[in-house]
Scaffold this motif. Structure first.
Motif, PDB file in Angstrom:
ATOM      1  N   TYR A  39       0.869  -1.181   0.000  1.00 41.29           N
ATOM      2  CA  TYR A  39       0.000   0.000   0.000  1.00 41.29           C
ATOM      3  C   TYR A  39       0.904   1.228   0.000  1.00 41.29           C
ATOM      4  CZ  TYR A  39      -3.586   3.392   1.415  1.00 41.29           C
ATOM      5  OH  TYR A  39      -4.438   4.470   1.468  1.00 41.29           O
ATOM      6  N   TYR A  41       1.194   5.397  -0.277  1.00 40.78           N
ATOM      7  CA  TYR A  41       0.550   6.710  -0.259  1.00 40.78           C
ATOM      8  C   TYR A  41       1.236   7.579  -1.300  1.00 40.78           C
ATOM      9  CZ  TYR A  41      -0.905  11.335   1.391  1.00 40.78           C
ATOM     10  OH  TYR A  41      -1.412  12.608   1.470  1.00 40.78           O
ATOM     11  N   ASN A  42       0.489   8.016  -2.307  1.00 42.85           N
ATOM     12  CA  ASN A  42       1.089   8.762  -3.414  1.00 42.85           C
ATOM     13  C   ASN A  42       1.072  10.265  -3.204  1.00 42.85           C
ATOM     14  OD1 ASN A  42       1.559   6.369  -4.872  1.00 42.85           O
ATOM     15  ND2 ASN A  42      -0.528   6.383  -5.680  1.00 42.85           N
ATOM     16  N   SER A  63      -3.761   6.815  -3.330  1.00 46.45           N
ATOM     17  CA  SER A  63      -2.864   5.728  -2.957  1.00 46.45           C
ATOM     18  C   SER A  63      -2.945   4.612  -3.982  1.00 46.45           C
ATOM     19  CB  SER A  63      -3.238   5.179  -1.568  1.00 46.45           C
ATOM     20  OG  SER A  63      -3.216   6.190  -0.588  1.00 46.45           O
ATOM     21  N   THR A  64      -1.960   3.718  -3.913  1.00 43.97           N
ATOM     22  CA  THR A  64      -1.927   2.549  -4.798  1.00 43.97           C
ATOM     23  C   THR A  64      -1.786   1.293  -3.960  1.00 43.97           C
ATOM     24  OG1 THR A  64      -0.857   3.846  -6.542  1.00 43.97           O
ATOM     25  CG2 THR A  64      -0.774   1.453  -6.743  1.00 43.97           C
ATOM     26  N   LEU A 155      -0.937   6.131   6.349  1.00 43.69           N
ATOM     27  CA  LEU A 155      -0.908   4.718   5.988  1.00 43.69           C
ATOM     28  C   LEU A 155      -1.940   3.959   6.820  1.00 43.69           C
ATOM     29  CD1 LEU A 155       2.963   4.109   5.792  1.00 43.69           C
ATOM     30  CD2 LEU A 155       1.368   4.395   3.885  1.00 43.69           C
ATOM     31  N   ASN A 176       6.707   5.931   2.749  1.00 48.32           N
ATOM     32  CA  ASN A 176       5.302   6.135   2.392  1.00 48.32           C
ATOM     33  C   ASN A 176       4.623   4.845   1.963  1.00 48.32           C
ATOM     34  OD1 ASN A 176       6.701   5.795  -0.014  1.00 48.32           O
ATOM     35  ND2 ASN A 176       5.295   7.103  -1.168  1.00 48.32           N
ATOM     36  N   GLU A 177       5.124   3.697   2.418  1.00 45.68           N
ATOM     37  CA  GLU A 177       4.621   2.415   1.945  1.00 45.68           C
ATOM     38  C   GLU A 177       4.448   1.438   3.108  1.00 45.68           C
ATOM     39  OE1 GLU A 177       5.817  -1.012  -1.371  1.00 45.68           O
ATOM     40  OE2 GLU A 177       7.203   0.606  -0.877  1.00 45.68           O
TER      41      GLU A 177
END
Length: 647
Positions: A39, A41-42, A63-64, A155, A176-177
C-alpha cells in the motif's frame, strides 16, 4: 546539429516509452513466496471546507494498492482488508469493488475489504512466465480523509489477505509504503485443493445464495435468469427487494417473474444508450438506472403469459426456510439485458456488482461479490431427459449481518403449573420512546395468567390488583409496555418422573396476519428428550441437537391479526393465536431438572427473528421435594392422547 539533437530526442522518447511499458517491479521483498501486498501513499491536498478544527479538516488522498502472486498456486477471488483509520471516505477504486456489496463512494471508517473486479484471480509466475499483468492487481484509490495533512504520510493501520488459509506478516512501513507478505497457513483446516486447470470456483453455501445465469447471449444483448435461494433453516424474507450496480452501462429491456420497483428509461433516452440504440423503442424498455431495485410479483401473476411462467416465480416476495418446502424457499426471474460498446461481443459478459437484498421485518444481509462458478444445468424445457447448460454462471452469497444488537420484534413470557405468577415480556422489550406517562426502566409487573389474553393497555386493572393482593409495591410511574407485535408464552405444563410437557402459545398483537409462520426454540439440556408436538408440526433442526423447529399444520399455518372482541364497545381487542402442547421424556437424561430451568428455552425465534427473553424464571416457589399428584399426571396424559387422536 539540430538533426542530431532531434535524433537524440527521438531516441530518448522511445526509450522512456519502452521503459514505461515494462512491468513494474514488486514492491514487496522478492523473498515473499506467497502473496505480497503493498500500500503506497502517493499524494494528497487540502480540500474545502476549511476549518479551524485540525482533526476535522478534510484532505484528498491518492494511494496505490498492489497484490502480487509469488506463490506456487493461483489465488482465486482475491480479497484484501485495508485498515483505514482517519475517517476515510473512499470515492473510487480501480480494478476493485467493495466486498460487502456497498457502492462507491462509501464511508470506509474502520477499514474495508476490497475484491477484484473485473479480474478476480491472480495467476502464478510459472504459468505466465513472469507476466506481471496476469500475476498482479494494481488498484488506484482516491478518497477523502480527515486530520492528516499531506506532510504527514497517511498509511493504514493494517493490511492483510482475507482469503481463507493464509497467514500474513506484521506490516512493515518504510517511508510512504506499507508492505505485507501472506503465505499459506500449514495448520489451516484442509480445504478442497486448488485446481489451476479448473477456471471456476466451487459453489458455496450461505444464508442466501443468488445465482446469476446467462442462458443465451448475442452481440448486443443477453438473457439472464436470477435465482434466489434461502439456505438458512431458521430465517425468512418477506417482500424481498434485490438491487445491484451495472458496471458497463447495461439496462433492462424486459423481465418475467419479477419487476423493477420503478419503471424509468429517461437515463437511456438522454444518455449513451439512446444514442447507440437509435431504433429501439425505449417506451417499452423497463429500467435504465445504474442501480435498479427488483421486486417479486404477486401469486396471481404466476401463470401470466407476459409476466409469469417462470419456475419458482411470483411468490409475493416470500422466501421461507428450505425445511418448509423447497418450492417456497426459492424465487426466480428472467430478464433481457442490453449491453453497450465496447462490449458488443457475445462472449463479453460482465455480471452486475454490489448486490444487496433485504425484506420487511427481516434480518439485514451483507452480500459478497459475484464469483464465477460452473455453468448451471437446467431441466430440458421440452421434457426430455437431457439438460441445458447456462452460457455462464456467477454465484453471490449473502449472509446475515451481525454488526450490533437489533431491536427485537417479538418477546417471550414464562409461566409454570406451580407458580401463580407469569413472568411477562420485559419492559420495552421491542423498544420504547421517551415517555412521561410510564417508566422505561422499571421491571415489568408479574401477571395473573388471564392477563396474557388482554392487550397491554387493558391490563392495568388486572396487574395492579394482582400486585396489591400479593402485597407487592407498585412503581410510580408504572412500567411501559413491551411494544412487541408478537409475544410467545412458554408454559411448563407438567413435570413427572419419566417426562414433562410444555405448552407454547403464540399471540399476534399486530395489524398484519402471518401466513406460513414458523418458530424455533433452543433447549440446551432437554432437547434430547423431545417426543412429540400435538397441534403444530415439530422437528429437530438438521445439524443441531438443541433446536426444535415448529410450524403450523396444513390449514392452521395462518395467525390472524389482532381483532375486535365480541362486544367492541365493552370487550378488549383479541389477539390472533396458535397453541400446542409439546411432550418430552427424561429417559437417558440423568440430572435433568426441568422446573429449575432445564425446561425453559434459552432462545426463541419467530419467523426467523430472535425474540427477547425475560431476565428471570418463574421457579422461586418450586420445591425440589415437591411431588406432582397422580391426578395431574393422569389429566395431562389424557389431554395428550386426546390431542394425538384429534390431529
Amino acid at each position: 546539429m539540430s538533426i542530431k539533437f532531434l535524433l537524440l530526442s527521438i531516441n530518448f522518447i522511445f526509450l522512456t516509452t519502452l521503459i514505461s511499458l515494462l512491468p513494474k517491479a514488486i514492491s514487496q521483498s522478492p523473498t515473499c513466496n506467497g502473496i505480497s501486498i503493498s500500500y503506497v501513499y502517493n499524494s494528497g491536498f487540502q480540500i474545502p471546507p476549511n476549518t479551524t478544527q485540525t482533526t476535522d479538516q478534510p484532505y484528498n488522498f491518492q494511494s496505490t494498492l498492489v497484490l502480487t502472486n509469488g506463490a506456487a498456486e493461483r489465488l482465486k477471488s482475491w480479497r484484501v482488508f485495508v485498515g483505514f483509520k482517519n475517517r476515510e471516505f473512499l470515492v473510487s477504486a480501480s480494478n476493485a469493488v467493495l466486498a460487502d456489496g456497498t457502492s462507491l463512494p462509501a464511508n470506509v471508517t474502520g477499514g474495508v475489504v476490497l475484491a477484484g473486479f473485473p479480474v478476480t484471480d491472480l495467476m502464478t509466475a510459472v504459468e505466465t512466465a513472469g507476466d506481471f499483468n496476469q500475476m498482479q492487481a494494481r488498484i488506484q484509490l482516491v478518497g477523502t480523509e480527515f486530520g492528516v495533512p499531506p506532510s504527514n504520510i497517511s498509511l493504514p493501520a493494517n493490511v492483510y489477505l482475507v482469503n481463507d488459509g493464509y497467514l500474513c506478516s506484521t506490516p512493515f512501513s518504510p517511508g510512504n509504503e506499507t508492505q505485507v507478505c501472506c503465505v499459506k497457513d500449514p495448520n489451516a483446516t484442509p480445504t478442497t485443493p486448488v485446481d489451476d486447470e479448473q477456471p471456476f470456483e466451487t459453489r458455496k453455501e450461505g444464508d442466501i445464495s443468488i445465482m446469476y445465469d446467462v442462458i443465451s447471449s448475442q452481440d448486443t444483448e443477453y438473457k439472464a435468469q436470477v435465482t434466489i435461494s434461502n439456505q438458512n433453516p431458521l430465517t425468512r424474507l418477506d417482500y424481498w427487494q434485490l438491487s445491484w450496480d451495472w458496471m458497463r452501462g447495461e439496462f433492462i429491456n424486459s423481465m418475467k417473474g419479477a419487476y423493477p420497483s420503478v419503471v424509468d428509461t429517461n437515463a437511456c433516452i438522454f444518455g449513451r444508450q439512446g444514442e447507440f440504440y437509435k431504433q429501439l423503442d425505449f417506451s417499452k424498455a423497463l429500467n435504465c438506472d445504474r442501480r435498479p431495485t427488483i421486486v417479486d410479483l404477486p401469486l396471481d401473476k404466476a401463470n401470466d403469459a407476459e409476466l409469469g411462467l417462470v419456475p419458482f416465480c411470483c411468490g409475493n416476495g416470500t422466501l421461507l426456510p428450505p425445511s418448509i418446502g423447497l418450492n417456497k424457499s426459492i424465487s426466480a426471474f428472467m430478464m433481457q439485458v442490453y449491453k453497450m460498446p465496447p462490449d458488443l461481443n457475445r462472449t463479453q459478459l460482465t455480471p452486475p456488482q454490489n448486490w444487496n437484498i433485504n425484506g420487511t421485518m427481516n434480518a439485514n444481509y451483507q452480500c459478497g461479490p459475484p464469483v464465477r462458478v460452473n455453468p448451471t444445468r437446467f431441466p430440458n424445457p421440452n421434457g426430455l431427459t437431457s439438460e441445458s447448460t447456462a452460457v455462464a454462471s456467477w454465484q453471490v452469497i449473502c449472509n446475515i449481518r451481525h454488526t450490533k444488537p437489533e431491536t427485537p420484534k417479538c418477546c417471550v413470557s414464562f409461566s409454570t403449573f406451580f407458580n401463580k405468577s407469569v413472568v411477562p415480556c420485559s419492559t420495552c422489550a421491542c423498544g420504547c420512546s421517551t415517555s412521561n406517562t410510564c417508566s422505561t426502566t422499571a421491571p415489568a409487573l408479574l401477571l395473573p395468567s388471564n392477563a396474557l389474553l388482554v392487550p397491554f393497555e387493558n391490563r392495568t386493572k388486572l396487574t395492579t390488583k394482582f400486585a396489591k393482593d400479593n402485597g407487592w409495591t407498585l412503581p410510580n410511574p408504572l412500567p411501559c409496555a413491551d411494544n412487541c407485535g408478537v409475544s410467545i408464552n412458554w408454559h411448563l405444563l407438567s413435570d413427572y418422573k419419566d417426562g414433562w410437557t410444555a405448552r407454547m402459545t403464540i399471540f399476534n398483537w399486530g395489524e398484519t396476519s402471518f401466513a406460513d409462520w414458523f418458530a424455533a426454540v433452543e433447549l440446551d439440556k432437554s432437547m434430547a428428550g423431545f417426543e412429540n408436538v400435538y397441534s403444530f408440526n415439530g422437528s429437530k433442526v438438521a445439524g443441531s441437537n438443541s433446536t426444535l423447529f415448529l410450524q403450523g399444520l396444513p390449514g392452521l399455518n395462518y395467525i390472524v391479526a389482532e381483532r375486535d372482541g365480541r362486544k367492541p364497545k365493552k370487550d378488549p381487542r383479541v389477539p390472533g393465536s396458535q397453541q400446542s402442547v409439546i411432550s418430552f421424556t427424561k429417559k437417558n437424561l440423568p440430572g435433568l431438572n426441568v422446573a429449575r430451568g432445564d425446561g425453559f428455552p434459552k432462545k426463541v425465534y419467530f419467523n426467523g427473528l430472535e425474540c427477547a427473553i425475560p431476565p428471570i424464571l418463574p421457579i422461586t416457589s418450586y420445591s425440589t421435594q415437591i411431588r406432582i399428584p397422580f391426578g395431574s399426571v393422569l389429566v395431562t396424559l389424557i389431554l395428550l392422547l386426546f390431542l394425538q387422536k384429534l390431529f
